[in-house]
Motif scaffolding. Structure first.
Motif: not given
Length: 114
Positions: A41-51
């Motif tokens: 998983a590559v995740l952006d820290v600043l995602m909407p709804k759930l960081d």
């Protein structure tokens, strides 16, 4: 073998030998983690709804998803932010701006250890 990874960040989704699944927010990414069980998983820290920090904690807390390697990427580059990412359970933390080659190298390094 085609590996599956997913990413919220459009700039991180250049594929190149990988099947890339995208989520548009943290809740959708959580559903993908549970349903698709990606290799990475590559995740952006600043995602909407759930960081990305909270999503990382959820992935680590769930028996079915806890072994998914996680790379966090973000413009939040303070040492405290990096520490928060690792404390949440991230395997790697990449600061923006980043090069696609660096992301690819980190993905390959993590997947190569599996």
């Amino acid at each position: 073998m085609t590996r599956t990874c997913w990413s919220w960040s459009p700039s991180a989704s250049s594929g190149r030998g990988y099947t890339v699944l995208q989520a548009h927010d943290g809740e959708e990414a959580w559903e993908l983690a549970r349903d698709a069980r990606p290799d990475l998983a590559v995740l952006d820290v600043l995602m909407p709804k759930l960081d990305g920090f909270e999503l990382t904690r959820r992935i680590r807390a769930d028996e079915a998803t806890r072994r998914i390697p996680i790379i966090l990427l973000t413009a939040r580059a303070q040492d405290a932010d990096v520490q928060q990412g690792f404390d949440a359970g991230a395997d790697d933390y990449l600061r923006k701006p980043f090069s696609p080659q660096e992301l690819r190298a980190r993905v390959q390094a993590i997947l190569g250890r599996r």
